[in-house]
Design a protein around this motif. Sequence first.
Motif, mmCIF file in Angstrom:
data_model
loop_
_atom_site.group_PDB
_atom_site.id
_atom_site.type_symbol
_atom_site.label_atom_id
_atom_site.label_comp_id
_atom_site.label_asym_id
_atom_site.label_seq_id
_atom_site.Cartn_x
_atom_site.Cartn_y
_atom_site.Cartn_z
ATOM 1 N N ASN A 263 0.838 -1.188 0.000
ATOM 2 C CA ASN A 263 0.000 0.000 0.000
ATOM 3 C C ASN A 263 0.877 1.243 0.000
ATOM 4 O O ASN A 263 1.674 1.444 0.913
ATOM 5 C CB ASN A 263 -0.911 -0.002 1.227
ATOM 6 C CG ASN A 263 -1.982 1.059 1.152
ATOM 7 O OD1 ASN A 263 -1.828 2.074 0.475
ATOM 8 N ND2 ASN A 263 -3.075 0.842 1.846
ATOM 9 N N ASP A 264 0.721 2.080 -1.015
ATOM 10 C CA ASP A 264 1.496 3.320 -1.105
ATOM 11 C C ASP A 264 0.702 4.543 -0.644
ATOM 12 O O ASP A 264 1.226 5.655 -0.676
ATOM 13 C CB ASP A 264 1.995 3.537 -2.534
ATOM 14 C CG ASP A 264 3.301 2.813 -2.803
ATOM 15 O OD1 ASP A 264 3.760 2.044 -1.931
ATOM 16 O OD2 ASP A 264 3.863 3.007 -3.894
ATOM 17 N N ASN A 265 -0.549 4.353 -0.261
ATOM 18 C CA ASN A 265 -1.360 5.436 0.306
ATOM 19 C C ASN A 265 -1.339 6.721 -0.512
ATOM 20 O O ASN A 265 -1.289 7.808 0.035
ATOM 21 C CB ASN A 265 -0.904 5.734 1.734
ATOM 22 C CG ASN A 265 -1.136 4.565 2.652
ATOM 23 O OD1 ASN A 265 -2.238 4.034 2.733
ATOM 24 N ND2 ASN A 265 -0.091 4.130 3.341
ATOM 25 N N GLY A 266 -1.357 6.594 -1.845
ATOM 26 C CA GLY A 266 -1.431 7.764 -2.709
ATOM 27 C C GLY A 266 -0.099 8.417 -3.046
ATOM 28 O O GLY A 266 -0.071 9.426 -3.732
ATOM 29 N N ALA A 267 1.010 7.857 -2.578
ATOM 30 C CA ALA A 267 2.332 8.441 -2.857
ATOM 31 C C ALA A 267 2.693 8.280 -4.332
ATOM 32 O O ALA A 267 2.250 7.348 -4.995
ATOM 33 C CB ALA A 267 3.388 7.770 -1.989
ATOM 34 N N LYS A 268 3.527 9.200 -4.813
ATOM 35 C CA LYS A 268 4.049 9.100 -6.185
ATOM 36 C C LYS A 268 5.364 8.331 -6.134
ATOM 37 O O LYS A 268 6.272 8.701 -5.401
ATOM 38 C CB LYS A 268 4.264 10.472 -6.800
ATOM 39 C CG LYS A 268 2.982 11.113 -7.259
ATOM 40 C CD LYS A 268 3.260 12.306 -8.148
ATOM 41 C CE LYS A 268 1.936 12.851 -8.647
ATOM 42 N NZ LYS A 268 2.130 13.912 -9.619
ATOM 43 N N PRO A 269 5.491 7.283 -6.938
ATOM 44 C CA PRO A 269 6.715 6.483 -6.931
ATOM 45 C C PRO A 269 7.828 7.141 -7.746
ATOM 46 O O PRO A 269 7.595 8.099 -8.476
ATOM 47 C CB PRO A 269 6.272 5.181 -7.601
ATOM 48 C CG PRO A 269 5.173 5.606 -8.522
ATOM 49 C CD PRO A 269 4.472 6.745 -7.833
ATOM 50 N N GLY A 270 9.021 6.584 -7.633
ATOM 51 C CA GLY A 270 10.151 7.029 -8.447
ATOM 52 C C GLY A 270 10.122 6.325 -9.795
ATOM 53 O O GLY A 270 9.114 5.739 -10.198
ATOM 54 N N ALA A 271 11.245 6.329 -10.505
ATOM 55 C CA ALA A 271 11.332 5.731 -11.832
ATOM 56 C C ALA A 271 11.340 4.206 -11.786
ATOM 57 O O ALA A 271 11.005 3.552 -12.769
ATOM 58 C CB ALA A 271 12.570 6.232 -12.558
ATOM 59 N N THR A 272 11.736 3.644 -10.652
ATOM 60 C CA THR A 272 11.655 2.191 -10.456
ATOM 61 C C THR A 272 11.070 1.925 -9.080
ATOM 62 O O THR A 272 11.244 2.707 -8.141
ATOM 63 C CB THR A 272 13.029 1.495 -10.561
ATOM 64 O OG1 THR A 272 13.896 2.019 -9.559
ATOM 65 C CG2 THR A 272 13.651 1.663 -11.928
ATOM 66 N N VAL A 273 10.353 0.817 -8.996
ATOM 67 C CA VAL A 273 9.756 0.382 -7.734
ATOM 68 C C VAL A 273 10.046 -1.103 -7.597
ATOM 69 O O VAL A 273 9.860 -1.864 -8.553
ATOM 70 C CB VAL A 273 8.232 0.628 -7.716
ATOM 71 C CG1 VAL A 273 7.585 0.015 -6.493
ATOM 72 C CG2 VAL A 273 7.931 2.112 -7.794
ATOM 73 N N THR A 274 10.517 -1.518 -6.418
ATOM 74 C CA THR A 274 10.781 -2.938 -6.198
ATOM 75 C C THR A 274 9.949 -3.456 -5.030
ATOM 76 O O THR A 274 9.664 -2.718 -4.081
ATOM 77 C CB THR A 274 12.277 -3.213 -5.912
ATOM 78 O OG1 THR A 274 12.667 -2.478 -4.754
ATOM 79 C CG2 THR A 274 13.144 -2.820 -7.091
ATOM 80 N N HIS A 275 9.554 -4.714 -5.150
ATOM 81 C CA HIS A 275 8.809 -5.394 -4.086
ATOM 82 C C HIS A 275 9.400 -6.780 -3.891
ATOM 83 O O HIS A 275 9.666 -7.477 -4.871
ATOM 84 C CB HIS A 275 7.325 -5.551 -4.464
ATOM 85 C CG HIS A 275 6.630 -4.257 -4.679
ATOM 86 N ND1 HIS A 275 6.074 -3.911 -5.888
ATOM 87 C CD2 HIS A 275 6.411 -3.215 -3.851
ATOM 88 C CE1 HIS A 275 5.529 -2.701 -5.783
ATOM 89 N NE2 HIS A 275 5.727 -2.262 -4.564
ATOM 90 N N GLN A 276 9.553 -7.176 -2.656
ATOM 91 C CA GLN A 276 9.976 -8.535 -2.321
ATOM 92 C C GLN A 276 8.704 -9.356 -2.127
ATOM 93 O O GLN A 276 7.905 -9.076 -1.237
ATOM 94 C CB GLN A 276 10.828 -8.529 -1.044
ATOM 95 C CG GLN A 276 11.545 -9.820 -0.763
ATOM 96 C CD GLN A 276 12.672 -10.086 -1.756
ATOM 97 O OE1 GLN A 276 13.245 -9.173 -2.327
ATOM 98 N NE2 GLN A 276 12.972 -11.353 -1.977
#
Length: 172
Positions: free
Chosen positions: A124-137
């Motif tokens: 859950n990012d709660n409406g935040a703007k991500p960067g150019a890459t996003v990683t998830h484990q």
Amino acid sequence: MHARKKTAALIGAALAPALALTLPTGSASAHGYINSPPSRQAQCAAGTVSCGDITYEPQSVEGPKGLTSCSGGNSRFAELDDDSKGWVATPVQSSTTFEWKLTAQHATSTWQYFVGGQEIAEFNDNGAKPGATVTHQVDFGSLTGHQKVLAVWNIADTTNAFYACIDVNVGS
């Protein structure tokens, strides 16, 4: 001279609404796909698998939230739904990092990962703007062998999401 400027301004003001209605509308400013392990659209873009339009715009698999298809319901990219197309399954461990490549950032509600219709992870990012890459484990739990992962990027301020399917071989 003043009269000409006033006339030009009035003509411009009269034409602006009509011109605005005839111009094409743009799509959402958010675009992205999973590039590691290579998603189906990443495999198309790399030429690993022969594909159509998606080859040139792997970041464009956008559709209404809540879909379960690799194409995001977009008929232009229907070949992403074809499990017999020869997708290469990437060997991964039971806990694997997925990396999204974002060509445009957009406020995000959640990132979801599904296998066989069951959610295996949500962030859950709660409406935040991500960067150019996003990683998830992502932890596959007891799942092993060939799996098709559906990854979903849910945009916070639109009714749309971005979709990516990733073929993996867990535990190999």
